[in-house]
Design an enzyme around this catalytic site. Structure first.
Site, PDB file in Angstrom:
ATOM      1  N   ASP A  95       0.795  -1.230   0.000  1.00  0.00           N
ATOM      2  CA  ASP A  95       0.000   0.000   0.000  1.00  0.00           C
ATOM      3  C   ASP A  95       0.831   1.286   0.000  1.00  0.00           C
ATOM      4  OD1 ASP A  95       1.012  -0.400   2.514  1.00  0.00           O
ATOM      5  OD2 ASP A  95      -0.887  -0.308   3.583  1.00  0.00           O
ATOM      6  N   HIS A  96       2.028   1.253   0.585  1.00  0.00           N
ATOM      7  CA  HIS A  96       2.764   2.505   0.777  1.00  0.00           C
ATOM      8  C   HIS A  96       3.546   2.967  -0.447  1.00  0.00           C
ATOM      9  CE1 HIS A  96       1.776   1.976   4.963  1.00  0.00           C
ATOM     10  NE2 HIS A  96       2.439   3.044   5.318  1.00  0.00           N
ATOM     11  N   ASP A 160       3.461  -1.134  11.645  1.00  0.00           N
ATOM     12  CA  ASP A 160       2.959   0.171  11.255  1.00  0.00           C
ATOM     13  C   ASP A 160       2.269   0.743  12.478  1.00  0.00           C
ATOM     14  OD1 ASP A 160       2.112   1.747   8.470  1.00  0.00           O
ATOM     15  OD2 ASP A 160       0.823   2.122  10.197  1.00  0.00           O
ATOM     16  N   ARG A 448      -1.897  12.206  10.367  1.00  0.00           N
ATOM     17  CA  ARG A 448      -0.676  12.959  10.692  1.00  0.00           C
ATOM     18  C   ARG A 448      -0.572  14.200   9.831  1.00  0.00           C
ATOM     19  NH1 ARG A 448       2.916   7.751  11.595  1.00  0.00           N
ATOM     20  NH2 ARG A 448       2.047   7.465  13.665  1.00  0.00           N
ATOM     21  N   SER A 643       5.874   7.177  13.369  1.00  0.00           N
ATOM     22  CA  SER A 643       5.869   5.885  12.683  1.00  0.00           C
ATOM     23  C   SER A 643       6.583   4.771  13.440  1.00  0.00           C
ATOM     24  CB  SER A 643       6.541   6.091  11.333  1.00  0.00           C
ATOM     25  OG  SER A 643       6.975   4.876  10.807  1.00  0.00           O
ATOM     26  N   ARG A 645       8.573   2.818  11.743  1.00  0.00           N
ATOM     27  CA  ARG A 645       9.691   2.454  10.859  1.00  0.00           C
ATOM     28  C   ARG A 645      10.999   2.294  11.643  1.00  0.00           C
ATOM     29  NH1 ARG A 645       9.059   8.361   8.139  1.00  0.00           N
ATOM     30  NH2 ARG A 645       6.928   7.585   8.118  1.00  0.00           N
TER      31      ARG A 645
HETATM   32  C1  MIC Z   1       2.948   6.415   8.652  1.00  0.00           C
HETATM   33  O1  MIC Z   1       1.739   6.619   8.695  1.00  0.00           O
HETATM   34  O2  MIC Z   1       3.781   7.225   9.081  1.00  0.00           O
HETATM   35  C2  MIC Z   1       3.440   5.097   8.080  1.00  0.00           C
HETATM   36  C3  MIC Z   1       4.120   5.383   6.834  1.00  0.00           C
HETATM   37  O3  MIC Z   1       2.344   4.271   7.816  1.00  0.00           O
HETATM   38  C4  MIC Z   1       4.369   4.471   9.102  1.00  0.00           C
HETATM   39  C5  MIC Z   1       5.054   3.255   8.650  1.00  0.00           C
HETATM   40  C6  MIC Z   1       6.242   3.494   7.784  1.00  0.00           C
HETATM   41  O4  MIC Z   1       7.003   4.406   8.052  1.00  0.00           O
HETATM   42  O5  MIC Z   1       6.435   2.712   6.876  1.00  0.00           O
HETATM   43  C7  MIC Z   1       3.733   4.160  10.448  1.00  0.00           C
HETATM   44  O6  MIC Z   1       2.781   4.797  10.821  1.00  0.00           O
HETATM   45  O7  MIC Z   1       4.253   3.299  11.197  1.00  0.00           O
HETATM   46 FE1  SF4 Z   2      -0.828   4.658   5.029  1.00  0.00          FE
HETATM   47 FE2  SF4 Z   2       0.198   5.362   7.406  1.00  0.00          FE
HETATM   48 FE3  SF4 Z   2      -1.266   7.070   5.948  1.00  0.00          FE
HETATM   49 FE4  SF4 Z   2      -2.430   5.035   7.053  1.00  0.00          FE
HETATM   50  S1  SF4 Z   2      -1.417   6.709   8.136  1.00  0.00           S
HETATM   51  S2  SF4 Z   2      -2.764   5.740   4.963  1.00  0.00           S
HETATM   52  S3  SF4 Z   2      -0.884   3.438   6.893  1.00  0.00           S
HETATM   53  S4  SF4 Z   2       0.730   6.204   5.425  1.00  0.00           S
END
Ligand code: MIC
Ligand code: SF4
Length: 758
Positions: A95-96, A160, A448, A643, A645
């Site tokens: 998805d990302h 995630d 976010r 995140s 990550r």
């Molecule tokens: C996000 O919403 O910041 C992400 C991208 O989904 C991250 C995961 C990532 O950095 O791959 C998260 O929320 O953990």
């Molecule tokens: Fe994707 Fe993270 Fe955004 Fe949700 S918050 S849509 S998992 S990047």
């Protein structure tokens, strides 16, 4: 059927017994959170009550979910564990990595070719090790999990931070780094500090323009981005049961923004309906049998202050729609006060883009409510002023809302439907901006809104609201428009008012989908080869990190003293960097490039202590590595917010940073640092942050007697020859101290596996 019904049935068969066993050791009425946590203790029932906020506890989660951007690192680690199959049901979701540019069809097909190597890798690793694979276009991990895998009373971990979304269906779902996922898939226990419990009592009922999103926007305002750290939020009360299951999901999802370990709602009729509506009537039937234990005890909800560490009460009948931001999700504004805030703070009033959807707000209900607003605009001859973008959360939702005509309504108002993926939410957005240097505003129904997150532009002021508010403001094209009180002008010059949104929780004709995008793994994957090209710039086999040399740390260079907010987006930026998530050396070139240097208030410009010259942060750190000198990162509060990550921990580790010294950590990031063999320490006295000067050379003492609960000491050697020293704290338990000594948890798993083969 994609989910494991047998596992769920077995779980429910033993569940009530486990709850009864818990009652014997925990001497008070039980919250739902306690019931589920105790029912998932590693190997067997509890014989001790755990201290909230103190005891480290081993758990046995029921399942693991990983998204493509984090799965690469999780699976590269799992491949080193020596296992032939995952021990618990696990899934990967693509998805990302899909970049949004023109619309669903073209964007998806471009992503498939651009990311082919990574998708092929993930598909073949999944196939080999027994992991379910959701192809690109199938949807965003959390929506797909809610539709297929979450179940009341279950426990899952996911790579995630928004894994917590599944709390909307009564699952204790927790975001972790890939190394934690790797442990659970390898059949090892998963450790968590027993959380504190925050009770959120919802009274009254939502109406009008207010929606589930406004509850969490309000909670974020109350608790702030740090307020949920180390805690699980348990929602209850008449207001909780009246919310749709997906509305509950929205609330739990954004609990990640207050640092909460997770959030949860008790099993109720709305969850049963959702399970049935999404093809899981058997799960609902099983849950019904133990329903009294799928919610907290009555005494707890009657006297919450006795059983929770903190209680918040919100009257939904009085709750206003909220808009949060900019730059942080906890700056909460009731809509009646927002226009004034926009003017007073000089935020750009013109709304350039409204974006709805994402894992947070893309349910059938969300789309139908937003569409009810969009329809009024076209019916009444009102021209939409802002750009408008829709990201459906899953193919099932997309197919169903398309069938029911909602996407047509958005397209009529000029909306662009993107692929079922993260897209602009994670900076995968080729935004068509006229002038990136101009201050501008966007409004999203995401979660976010950190600086630069959506489009990489520091001048973009991003705000967060519900999909219906986002739609209304996009129609008006202005941040100062309040649809509750204000009028718009139609093409005949008449004043018109938008009616309150109307939504449908679940499709009247049921959900439908042609190809949900799931690929089941091979029964026997032993012959499947997973190839990683040594010349690839997207994937790189992991090399073990070096072990600790047994000595105190001395002569560390200060890499950066970061000022203010330093989220994982600042430490390891997403957007264009997502493509290197499987290649540790390449992604390390983004290390801390978003962090603000305390000494010059600039990003990505730090002093190289070897040459005295200023340069980009990754290059400076590479110079230290090449010279064989250790270094340290110093930062402010809630370091690593956001995140899951683990790249944010692995990059500094890979480049030779040894320690991270901060005022406080966000939970997932602190664990990630420990797992990767870094030293994560906090100031005992936060004022000592001020003692750190740009040219300091730093020692860390007492490491040779590194022990649980015993502080370490930092010595600063200033340039003028003077020194300063102060104690610093850590939260390592015995096991975690072993990770540090071994150079990372994976080195221990690797060694155990090698020993077992001898
Ligand atoms: C996000 O919403 O910041 C992400 C991208 O989904 C991250 C995961 C990532 O950095 O791959 C998260 O929320 O953990
Ligand atoms: Fe994707 Fe993270 Fe955004 Fe949700 S918050 S849509 S998992 S990047």
């Amino acid at each position: 059927m994609v989910f494991d019904l047998d596992m769920i049935k077995r779980f429910y068969e033993g569940y009530s017994q486990k709850v009864e066993a818990t009652r014997k050791v925990v001497n008070h009425p039980l919250t739902l959170t306690e019931k589920i946590l105790y029912a998932h203790l590693w190997q067997g029932n509890a014989d001790a009550a755990f201290e909230r906020g103190k005891s480290y506890v081993d758990f046995a989660p029921d399942r693991v979910a990983m998204q493509d951007a984090t799965a690469q690192m999780a699976l590269l680690q799992f491949m080193q564990s020596g296992r032939t199959k995952v021990s618990v049901p696990s899934t990967v979701h693509c998805d990302h990595l899909i970049q949004a540019e023109v619309g669903a069809v073209a964007d998806l097909s471009r992503a498939k070719s651009q990311n082919k190597e990574v998708y092929d890798f993930l598909a073949s690793v999944s196939n080999k090790y027994g992991i379910g694979f959701w192809k690109p276009g199938a949807g965003i991990i959390h929506q797909v999990v809610l539709e297929n895998y979450a179940f009341p009373g279950g426990m899952m971990i996911g790579t995630d931070s928004h894994t917590v979304n599944a709390g909307g269906l009564g699952t204790i779902a927790i975001g972790v780094g890939g190394a934690d996922a790797c442990d659970v898939m390898a059949g090892l226990p998963w450790e968590l500090k027993f959380p504190k419990l925050i009770g959120v009592k919802l009274t009254g009922k939502l109406s009008g323009w207010t929606s589930a999103k406004d509850i969490i926007l309000k909670v974020a305002g109350i608790l702030t981005v740090k307020g949920g750290t180390g805690a699980i939020l348990e929602y209850f009360g008449e207001g909780a049961t009246s919310l749709s299951c997906t509305g509950k999901g929205t609330i739990c999802n954004m609990g990640a923004e207050i640092g909460a370990t997770t959030s949860i709602f008790g099993y109720d009729i709305k969850m049963a309906e959702y399970l049935k509506g999404t093809g899981r009537a058997e799960v609902a039937a099983e849950a019904d049998k133990v329903q009294e234990n799928l919610t907290g005890d009555n005494e707890v909800y009657d006297h919450p202050e006795k059983y929770f560490d903190q209680v918040i009460e919100i009257n939904l009948s009085e709750l206003e729609p909220h808009i949060n931001g900019p730059f942080t999700p906890d700056l909460a504004w009731p809509i009646s006060k927002f226009a004034e805030a926009v003017r007073t703070n000089n935020w750009p009033e013109e709304l350039e883009v409204g974006l709805i959807g994402s894992c947070t707000n893309s349910s059938y209900e969300d789309i139908s409510r937003a569409a009810s607003i969009a329809r009024q605009a076209s019916d009444q001859g009102i021209k939409t002023k802002s750009e408008f973008i829709i990201t459906p959360g899953s193919e099932q939702v997309r197919y169903t809302v398309a069938r029911d005509g909602y996407l047509d309504i958005f397209e009529k108002m000029g909306g662009v439907v993107l692929a079922n993926a993260c897209g602009p939410c994670i900076g995968q957005w080729a935004r068509h901006s006229k002038d990136p240097n101009r201050k501008n505003s966007i409004l999203t129904s995401y979660n976010r809104n950190f600086a630069k997150r959506n489009d990489g532009n520091p001048n973009t002021h991003a705000f967060v609201a519900s999909p219906e508010i986002t739609t209304a403001l996009a129609i008006a094209g202005s941040l100062t428009f309040n649809p509750v009180t204000d009028y718009l002008t139609n093409d005949k010059g008449e004043k018109v008012k938008l009616e309150e949104p109307q939504g449908i929780e679940m499709p009247l004709k049921g959900f439908a989908v042609e190809d949900a995008g799931f690929q089941a793994p091979a029964e026997d994957g032993s012959n499947i080869q997973v190839a990683v090209s040594p010349t690839s710039d997207r994937l790189q086999i992991l090399e073990p990190f070096p072990t600790w040399n047994g000595a105190d740390l001395s002569g560390l260079k200060l890499l950066i003293k970061a000022k203010g907010k330093c989220t994982t987006d600042h430490i390891s930026m997403a957007g264009p960097w997502l493509k290197y998530r499987g290649h540790l050396d390449n992604i390390s070139n983004n290390l801390l490039i978003g962090a603000l240097n305390f000494f010059n208030e600039k990003t990505n410009l730090v002093k190289n202590q070897l040459t005295g010259e200023y340069g980009p942060l990754p290059e400076t750190q590479r110079a230290y590595k090449a010279a064989g000198v250790g270094s340290i990162i110093v930062a402010d509060e809630n370091y690593g917010e956001g995140s899951s990550r683990e790249h944010a921990a692995m990059e500094p580790r890979h480049l030779g940073v040894i320690a991270v010294l901060v005022k406080s950590f966000a939970r997932i990031h602190e664990t990630n640092l420990k797992k990767q063999g870094m030293l994560a320490i906090t100031f005992n006295n936060k004022e000592d942050y001020n003692k750190i000067l740009e040219d300091d050379v730093i020692d860390i003492k007492e490491l040779t007697s590194f022990a649980v609960d015993s502080p370490l000491e930092v010595v600063l050697h200033h340039k003028d020859g003077t020194t300063d020293s102060f104690p610093v704290n850590h939260t390592y338990n015995e096991q975690q101290i072993e990770w540090f000594k071994a150079g990372g948890a994976l080195n221990i798993i690797r060694k155990e596996f090698a020993d077992s083969k001898k």
